[in-house]
Motif scaffolding. Structure first.
Motif, PDB file in Angstrom:
ATOM      1  N   THR A  41       0.805  -1.221   0.000  1.00 41.24           N
ATOM      2  CA  THR A  41       0.000   0.000   0.000  1.00 41.24           C
ATOM      3  C   THR A  41       0.839   1.272   0.000  1.00 41.24           C
ATOM      4  OG1 THR A  41      -0.179  -0.009   2.424  1.00 41.24           O
ATOM      5  CG2 THR A  41      -1.909  -1.144   1.179  1.00 41.24           C
ATOM      6  N   ASP A  42       2.105   1.187   0.425  1.00 39.55           N
ATOM      7  CA  ASP A  42       2.957   2.374   0.510  1.00 39.55           C
ATOM      8  C   ASP A  42       4.348   2.082  -0.031  1.00 39.55           C
ATOM      9  OD1 ASP A  42       4.000   4.870   1.110  1.00 39.55           O
ATOM     10  OD2 ASP A  42       4.202   4.467   3.260  1.00 39.55           O
ATOM     11  N   PRO A  43       4.474   1.863  -1.346  1.00 37.61           N
ATOM     12  CA  PRO A  43       5.801   1.565  -1.895  1.00 37.61           C
ATOM     13  C   PRO A  43       6.799   2.695  -1.675  1.00 37.61           C
ATOM     14  CG  PRO A  43       4.124   1.640  -3.642  1.00 37.61           C
ATOM     15  CD  PRO A  43       3.409   1.762  -2.354  1.00 37.61           C
ATOM     16  N   ALA A  44       6.339   3.944  -1.702  1.00 36.66           N
ATOM     17  CA  ALA A  44       7.253   5.067  -1.466  1.00 36.66           C
ATOM     18  C   ALA A  44       7.819   5.014  -0.053  1.00 36.66           C
ATOM     19  CB  ALA A  44       6.537   6.387  -1.709  1.00 36.66           C
ATOM     20  N   GLY A  45       6.974   4.694   0.914  1.00 36.78           N
ATOM     21  CA  GLY A  45       7.443   4.557   2.281  1.00 36.78           C
ATOM     22  C   GLY A  45       8.401   3.392   2.438  1.00 36.78           C
ATOM     23  N   TYR A  46       8.160   2.317   1.689  1.00 41.45           N
ATOM     24  CA  TYR A  46       9.035   1.159   1.775  1.00 41.45           C
ATOM     25  C   TYR A  46      10.413   1.473   1.208  1.00 41.45           C
ATOM     26  CZ  TYR A  46       9.921  -3.756   2.551  1.00 41.45           C
ATOM     27  OH  TYR A  46      10.419  -4.927   3.047  1.00 41.45           O
ATOM     28  N   ILE A  47      10.482   2.395   0.252  1.00 39.30           N
ATOM     29  CA  ILE A  47      11.778   2.823  -0.266  1.00 39.30           C
ATOM     30  C   ILE A  47      12.635   3.382   0.864  1.00 39.30           C
ATOM     31  CG2 ILE A  47      12.910   4.590  -1.677  1.00 39.30           C
ATOM     32  CD1 ILE A  47      10.693   4.179  -3.749  1.00 39.30           C
ATOM     33  N   ARG A  48      12.043   4.182   1.732  1.00 39.47           N
ATOM     34  CA  ARG A  48      12.798   4.760   2.847  1.00 39.47           C
ATOM     35  C   ARG A  48      13.345   3.669   3.761  1.00 39.47           C
ATOM     36  NH1 ARG A  48       8.495   8.427   2.243  1.00 39.47           N
ATOM     37  NH2 ARG A  48       7.265   7.474   3.925  1.00 39.47           N
ATOM     38  N   ALA A  49      12.549   2.624   3.979  1.00 38.51           N
ATOM     39  CA  ALA A  49      13.021   1.511   4.801  1.00 38.51           C
ATOM     40  C   ALA A  49      14.208   0.806   4.146  1.00 38.51           C
ATOM     41  CB  ALA A  49      11.880   0.525   5.047  1.00 38.51           C
ATOM     42  N   GLN A  51      16.312   2.156   1.990  1.00 38.72           N
ATOM     43  CA  GLN A  51      17.471   3.059   2.025  1.00 38.72           C
ATOM     44  C   GLN A  51      18.190   2.959   3.367  1.00 38.72           C
ATOM     45  OE1 GLN A  51      15.354   6.642   0.987  1.00 38.72           O
ATOM     46  NE2 GLN A  51      16.000   6.565  -1.156  1.00 38.72           N
ATOM     47  N   HIS A  52      17.420   2.800   4.439  1.00 35.15           N
ATOM     48  CA  HIS A  52      18.031   2.610   5.757  1.00 35.15           C
ATOM     49  C   HIS A  52      18.726   1.247   5.825  1.00 35.15           C
ATOM     50  CE1 HIS A  52      18.647   2.917  10.039  1.00 35.15           C
ATOM     51  NE2 HIS A  52      17.963   1.813  10.258  1.00 35.15           N
ATOM     52  N   TYR A  53      18.064   0.217   5.333  1.00 36.62           N
ATOM     53  CA  TYR A  53      18.646  -1.132   5.294  1.00 36.62           C
ATOM     54  C   TYR A  53      19.967  -1.136   4.530  1.00 36.62           C
ATOM     55  CZ  TYR A  53      18.935  -6.051   3.704  1.00 36.62           C
ATOM     56  OH  TYR A  53      19.340  -7.320   3.400  1.00 36.62           O
ATOM     57  N   ARG A  54      20.052  -0.361   3.476  1.00 36.03           N
ATOM     58  CA  ARG A  54      21.242  -0.290   2.641  1.00 36.03           C
ATOM     59  C   ARG A  54      22.481   0.149   3.425  1.00 36.03           C
ATOM     60  NH1 ARG A  54      24.295   2.529  -0.915  1.00 36.03           N
ATOM     61  NH2 ARG A  54      24.324   1.865  -3.121  1.00 36.03           N
ATOM     62  N   THR A  55      22.292   0.930   4.465  1.00 34.91           N
ATOM     63  CA  THR A  55      23.429   1.449   5.230  1.00 34.91           C
ATOM     64  C   THR A  55      24.131   0.369   6.039  1.00 34.91           C
ATOM     65  OG1 THR A  55      22.099   2.026   7.196  1.00 34.91           O
ATOM     66  CG2 THR A  55      22.248   3.679   5.434  1.00 34.91           C
ATOM     67  N   PHE A  56      23.519  -0.805   6.174  1.00 36.69           N
ATOM     68  CA  PHE A  56      24.124  -1.874   6.962  1.00 36.69           C
ATOM     69  C   PHE A  56      25.008  -2.801   6.129  1.00 36.69           C
ATOM     70  CE2 PHE A  56      20.227  -0.800   9.334  1.00 36.69           C
ATOM     71  CZ  PHE A  56      20.802  -0.447  10.547  1.00 36.69           C
ATOM     72  N   PHE A  57      25.160  -2.521   4.833  1.00 35.59           N
ATOM     73  CA  PHE A  57      25.969  -3.382   3.967  1.00 35.59           C
ATOM     74  C   PHE A  57      27.451  -3.063   4.108  1.00 35.59           C
ATOM     75  CE2 PHE A  57      21.984  -4.441   2.107  1.00 35.59           C
ATOM     76  CZ  PHE A  57      22.170  -5.604   1.375  1.00 35.59           C
ATOM     77  N   HIS A  58      28.238  -4.132   4.190  1.00 42.52           N
ATOM     78  CA  HIS A  58      29.693  -4.062   4.108  1.00 42.52           C
ATOM     79  C   HIS A  58      30.067  -5.017   2.980  1.00 42.52           C
ATOM     80  CE1 HIS A  58      30.194  -1.946   8.024  1.00 42.52           C
ATOM     81  NE2 HIS A  58      29.051  -2.562   8.291  1.00 42.52           N
ATOM     82  N   ALA A  59      30.263  -4.456   1.776  1.00 42.49           N
ATOM     83  CA  ALA A  59      30.386  -5.280   0.559  1.00 42.49           C
ATOM     84  C   ALA A  59      29.117  -6.141   0.451  1.00 42.49           C
ATOM     85  CB  ALA A  59      31.666  -6.106   0.585  1.00 42.49           C
ATOM     86  N   ASN A  60      29.244  -7.451   0.428  1.00 42.78           N
ATOM     87  CA  ASN A  60      28.063  -8.313   0.304  1.00 42.78           C
ATOM     88  C   ASN A  60      27.516  -8.783   1.649  1.00 42.78           C
ATOM     89  OD1 ASN A  60      28.438  -8.078  -2.428  1.00 42.78           O
ATOM     90  ND2 ASN A  60      28.251 -10.255  -2.859  1.00 42.78           N
ATOM     91  N   LEU A  61      28.070  -8.294   2.734  1.00 44.03           N
ATOM     92  CA  LEU A  61      27.660  -8.726   4.067  1.00 44.03           C
ATOM     93  C   LEU A  61      26.776  -7.661   4.716  1.00 44.03           C
ATOM     94  CD1 LEU A  61      28.332 -11.222   5.877  1.00 44.03           C
ATOM     95  CD2 LEU A  61      29.971  -9.735   7.051  1.00 44.03           C
ATOM     96  N   VAL A  62      25.647  -8.117   5.286  1.00 43.60           N
ATOM     97  CA  VAL A  62      24.748  -7.223   6.014  1.00 43.60           C
ATOM     98  C   VAL A  62      24.980  -7.432   7.507  1.00 43.60           C
ATOM     99  CG1 VAL A  62      22.370  -6.522   6.397  1.00 43.60           C
ATOM    100  CG2 VAL A  62      23.042  -7.447   4.174  1.00 43.60           C
ATOM    101  N   ILE A  84      14.704  -0.599  -5.156  1.00 40.85           N
ATOM    102  CA  ILE A  84      14.281   0.792  -4.993  1.00 40.85           C
ATOM    103  C   ILE A  84      13.814   1.368  -6.323  1.00 40.85           C
ATOM    104  CG2 ILE A  84      15.132   3.124  -4.496  1.00 40.85           C
ATOM    105  CD1 ILE A  84      16.881   1.813  -2.292  1.00 40.85           C
ATOM    106  N   ALA A  85      14.539   1.083  -7.394  1.00 42.80           N
ATOM    107  CA  ALA A  85      14.133   1.565  -8.718  1.00 42.80           C
ATOM    108  C   ALA A  85      12.786   0.976  -9.125  1.00 42.80           C
ATOM    109  CB  ALA A  85      15.205   1.209  -9.753  1.00 42.80           C
ATOM    110  N   PHE A  86      12.570  -0.297  -8.803  1.00 42.30           N
ATOM    111  CA  PHE A  86      11.275  -0.920  -9.081  1.00 42.30           C
ATOM    112  C   PHE A  86      10.160  -0.223  -8.306  1.00 42.30           C
ATOM    113  CE2 PHE A  86       8.083  -3.824  -7.348  1.00 42.30           C
ATOM    114  CZ  PHE A  86       7.509  -4.341  -8.496  1.00 42.30           C
TER     115      PHE A  86
END
Length: 224
Positions: A41-49, A51-62, A84-86
């Motif tokens: 119901t809120d794909p735009a809001g899920y993008i923000r989630a 983007q936050h998740y993305r900050t936990f990546f170290h190369a291929n490791l989360v 995110i693009a989708f």
């Protein structure tokens, strides 16, 4: 995608309490359906989630401080960026209504694999999701996604939507299908992956349609 110590096979999920119109049996199952509906119901809001998740990546490791194990991904942030693009192009969809029959079919598969330790959509008796619905008195127009080893509801849905390592992003396609309007969730333990959640989805609450359906493909997990 791997968590340190065991592989996570995605078939189709941090733990938050979300209001849900669902009739699911357990708090986790209610949260899984609510997290899925939030993403639909809120794909735009899920993008923000994401983007936050993305900050936990170290190369291929989360590496997430609130999760007990680090996660090794196949594609790294590339899969998150593609998701995110989708979602930037994805229109909001109606929430999925809970279906007792779909939840019962999902629960049957969870109980089966709790005992067998198998993965995938085929039951130990050779049954498919469609056959499990038909023997409950429903129809075969259903789709199924499964997560093995999810930490919580948000983790389950994030795995299915990002679909790391799945070339056709088939699980994401199911979850964002506008034709699917009902879902049933069942979660339980798994001998190898510790936890599992099955989500069965349908055009109707009982898997029957009164006209030819343009959908539904079923996505196998066995070799993913």
């Amino acid at each position: 995608m791997k968590r340190l110590g065991f592989t996570v096979t995605i078939g189709a999920l941090g733990l938050g309490l979300i209001a849900s119109p669902a009739m699911a049996e357990t708090p986790l199952e209610r949260q899984v359906l609510a997290a899925l509906n939030l993403a639909r119901t809120d794909p735009a809001g899920y993008i923000r989630a994401l983007q936050h998740y993305r900050t936990f990546f170290h190369a291929n490791l989360v590496v997430m401080p609130d999760q007990p194990e680090d996660v090794e991904t196949s594609e790294g942030v590339a899969a998150v960026d593609e998701t995110i693009a989708f979602l930037e192009r994805q229109a909001p969809l109606p929430p999925l209504a809970d279906s007792a029959m779909l939840a019962g079919s999902a629960a049957e598969h969870v109980v089966d694999q709790e005992a067998s330790g198998e993965t995938g959509h085929e039951g130990s008796d050779g049954s498919s999701p469609a056959q499990r619905m038909r023997r409950r008195g429903g129809g075969g127009y259903v789709a199924e996604v499964i997560a093995y080893g999810p930490v919580d509801a948000f983790d389950t849905i994030r795995q299915l939507i990002v679909d790391d390592g799945v070339a056709d992003r088939g699980h994401r396609s199911i979850l964002y299908s506008p034709e699917l309007r009902f879902a049933g969730v069942s979660c339980g333990s798994h001998p190898e992956y510790r936890t599992m959640c099955v989500i069965d989805l349908g055009i109707t609450p009982d898997g029957r349609v009164g006209r030819p359906a343009r959908l539904v493909r079923q996505y196998a997990l066995n070799d993913r």
